[in-house]
Design an enzyme around this catalytic site. Structure first.
Site, PDB file in Angstrom:
ATOM      1  N   LYS A 258      23.762  63.416  32.737  1.00  0.00           N
ATOM      2  CA  LYS A 258      22.792  64.736  33.032  1.00  0.00           C
ATOM      3  C   LYS A 258      22.815  65.246  34.566  1.00  0.00           C
ATOM      4  CE  LYS A 258      19.704  67.651  32.471  1.00  0.00           C
ATOM      5  NZ  LYS A 258      19.879  68.751  34.113  1.00  0.00           N
TER       6      LYS A 258
ATOM      7  N   GLU B 184      12.597  58.271  41.422  1.00  0.00           N
ATOM      8  CA  GLU B 184      12.256  58.901  43.135  1.00  0.00           C
ATOM      9  C   GLU B 184      11.887  60.384  43.125  1.00  0.00           C
ATOM     10  OE1 GLU B 184      12.040  58.039  45.833  1.00  0.00           O
ATOM     11  OE2 GLU B 184      13.466  56.212  44.913  1.00  0.00           O
TER      12      GLU B 184
ATOM     13  N   CYS C  68      14.240  65.310  50.171  1.00  0.00           N
ATOM     14  CA  CYS C  68      13.427  64.593  49.864  1.00  0.00           C
ATOM     15  C   CYS C  68      12.720  63.718  51.203  1.00  0.00           C
ATOM     16  CB  CYS C  68      12.636  64.041  47.947  1.00  0.00           C
ATOM     17  SG  CYS C  68      14.652  62.539  48.669  1.00  0.00           S
TER      18      CYS C  68
ATOM     19  N   GLU D 194       4.520  68.807  48.200  1.00  0.00           N
ATOM     20  CA  GLU D 194       5.940  68.932  49.036  1.00  0.00           C
ATOM     21  C   GLU D 194       6.294  70.180  49.202  1.00  0.00           C
ATOM     22  OE1 GLU D 194       9.115  66.876  46.646  1.00  0.00           O
ATOM     23  OE2 GLU D 194      10.079  66.428  48.691  1.00  0.00           O
TER      24      GLU D 194
HETATM   25  C1  UN1 Z   1      19.254  61.459  52.877  1.00  0.00           C
HETATM   26  O1  UN1 Z   1      18.208  61.623  53.176  1.00  0.00           O
HETATM   27  O2  UN1 Z   1      19.668  60.650  53.558  1.00  0.00           O
HETATM   28  O3  UN1 Z   1      16.319  63.509  47.247  1.00  0.00           O
HETATM   29  C2  UN1 Z   1      19.181  60.755  51.644  1.00  0.00           C
HETATM   30  C3  UN1 Z   1      16.341  62.913  48.062  1.00  0.00           C
HETATM   31  C4  UN1 Z   1      16.686  61.954  48.682  1.00  0.00           C
HETATM   32  C5  UN1 Z   1      18.222  61.839  49.420  1.00  0.00           C
HETATM   33  C6  UN1 Z   1      18.001  61.568  51.181  1.00  0.00           C
HETATM   34  N1  UN1 Z   1      16.626  61.691  47.421  1.00  0.00           N
HETATM   35  O4  UN1 Z   1      16.409  64.194  49.471  1.00  0.00           O
END
Ligand code: UN1
Length: 474
Positions: A170, A243, A277, A376
């Site tokens: 999804k 994550e 992130c 964030e």
């Molecule tokens: C990166 O910085 O190369 O959602 C990957 C995000 C992370 C992936 C970052 N899960 O930004």
């Protein structure tokens, strides 16, 4: 209308949702089918039916499918990178680089399918052997965000398939085009019916129906902290990999190479419009270099070319949506109210097309307790915290509920080594941007950023397999 993929068939729905270009809201790229609860349940049933045979498939079969899909993705990376940039808003070179990275991830996990091993342990009892093997988990639910429309789906789907799991996928509502392209490629590469199912549609319906369904054995999710908390709450004690956000510090010490530090902040904080992130959103700078660093970075930000993601020479594209833009602006406003100083940016930019363009924003004079340093933002916004020395910098870096990555710019081996040891983060970068990681290396954070085993690299198998221990007497 681009259909759903369920049980090996492409299915249209009565409703469709438009996929709008954030660089130009007049550009509707495509319409995508919208799954509801019924389609979600059919897809889960299809995955359930397909899982046993797929779990017994040979490593060669799984390798070949992932290899072929990776080859096609690589061959079409320019076109797919363009689609990605058009629907997500990162600039074209970043879109193409992401398509390439997704292909490399598929190739890496094609290899992992062949590299599975077990252990043989002599028992403490005579004549008995102990074998440790890994088995597929079964049906894996994959829920992905909009900021890496190809790479994140690739790094969840590829290991799921490589280790013999069936998938219900999804993608985020804002980026159905890349997800559809990836599913189409994997389907044509030979994924058997039901092994990979694609459900485009609203998260609160499709995602929720996935969470509620016990026929899904495991859920891997990347996205916001709020949604991550919902996933965790729906599956207490279950196999869940989350994550979530970051509030990643980049420490700049007096002895840093100034050019390098400015580049790390620019890349880590603002490339991909800061919508990562892993973004460096808190710049923690010691007194001796503070003014020079801030002035150099602010000049560079003010000169950054912001515009349509597909336009030649543009360095930063739009933010992804009106909602995201509103949130970014609210964060900036709140930071000012709480005492931060708007050094550059903060305003919405007009361009020839109607898009969500936000000037790269630097807020100075902030304190660790301010909201801008706790929550964030997920946009082209960074705050500066001025500190006395390395010890104060380390304390500020760790003063956050998050723990995804942490960076330091320094020429001191002593401080770099100490920071690598003491930073409370899953990943530490020395003289490098906090964002932008290798595709063949484990990825993941600590504290409120992450839950469950690491993703990617050889560690991916922790989540996507179950361990079995078998004792045999002669
Ligand atoms: C990166 O910085 O190369 O959602 C990957 C995000 C992370 C992936 C970052 N899960 O930004």
């Amino acid at each position: 209308m681009k259909p759903l993929l369920i049980g090996g068939d492409w299915l249209r729905t009565s409703h469709g949702a438009g996929n709008v270009n954030p660089s130009d809201t007049a550009d509707v790229i495509d319409t995508h089918a919208e799954a509801g609860i019924a389609e979600t349940q059919t897809a889960i049933a299809a995955a359930r039916d397909a899982a046993p045979a797929w779990g017994r498939s040979t490593p060669q079969e799984r390798h070949d499918i992932l290899r072929r899909a990776g080859d096609e993705l690589l061959a079409r990376r320019e076109k797919l990178g363009r689609l990605l940039s058009r629907e997500e808003g990162k600039i074209l070179p970043e879109g193409i680089a992401e398509a390439t990275r997704a292909a490399q991830i598929l190739h890496f996990f094609a290899g992992e399918a062949l590299r599975q091993t077990g252990e043989l342990i002599p028992s403490v009892r005579p004549g008995i052997t102990v074998e440790i093997t890994r088995e597929p988990v079964g049906v894996v639910g994959i829920i992905t965000p909009w900021n890496f429309p190809l790479a994140i789906p690739a790094w969840k789907i590829a290991p799921a398939l490589a280790f013999g799991n069936a998938v219900v996928f999804k993608p985020a509502e804002l980026v159905p085009g890349s997800a559809w392209a990836l599913a189409d490629i994997l389907h044509r590469a030979g994924t058997p019916p039901g092994v990979l199912n694609l459900l485009t549609g609203p998260g609160r319906v499709v995602g929720q129906a996935m969470l509620d369904d016990p026929r899904i054995d495991a859920i891997t999710f990347t996205g916001s902290q709020a949604t991550g908390a919902r996933v965790a709450a729906a599956r207490p004690g279950g196999r869940v990999q989350l994550e979530m956000g970051g509030k990643n510090p980049l420490v700049v010490l007096d002895d840093a190479d100034l050019d390098r530090a400015v580049h790390c902040a620019l890349d880590g904080g603002f490339f991909s419009t800061g919508q990562r992130c892993t973004a460096s959103s808190r710049l923690i700078v010691t007194e001796g270099i503070h003014d020079r660093f801030v002035s150099r970075l602010a000049d560079r930000l003010a000169a950054l070319k912001v515009g349509h993601a597909l336009e030649e020479g543009v360095e930063m594209g739009p933010v992804v949506s009106q909602d995201q833009l509103d949130q970014d602006l609210a964060h900036i406003e709140r930071a000012r109210r709480e005492g931060g100083h708007l050094r550059t940016g903060g305003e919405v930019l007009r361009r020839q097309t109607r898009g969500y363009f936000l000037a790269p924003t630097l807020i100075t004079g902030t304190e660790p307790a301010m909201t801008i340093n706790r929550e964030e933002v997920f946009g082209p916004v960074a705050s500066v915290i001025r500190v006395r020395d390395y010890d104060a910098a380390l304390a500020a870096a760790n003063d956050t509920p998050f723990g995804l990555c942490a960076g330091i710019c320094t020429t001191s081996l002593k401080h770099a080594s100490d920071f690598k040891r003491k930073a409370e983060a899953g990943m530490v970068m020395v003289n490098l941007p906090t964002a932008g990681v290798d595709y063949h290396v484990p990825f993941g954070g600590r504290k409120a950023s992450s839950h469950g085993p690491k993703e990617q690299g050889t560690h991916a198998r922790e989540f996507f397999t179950e361990t079995k221990i078998a004792y045999t007497a002669p």
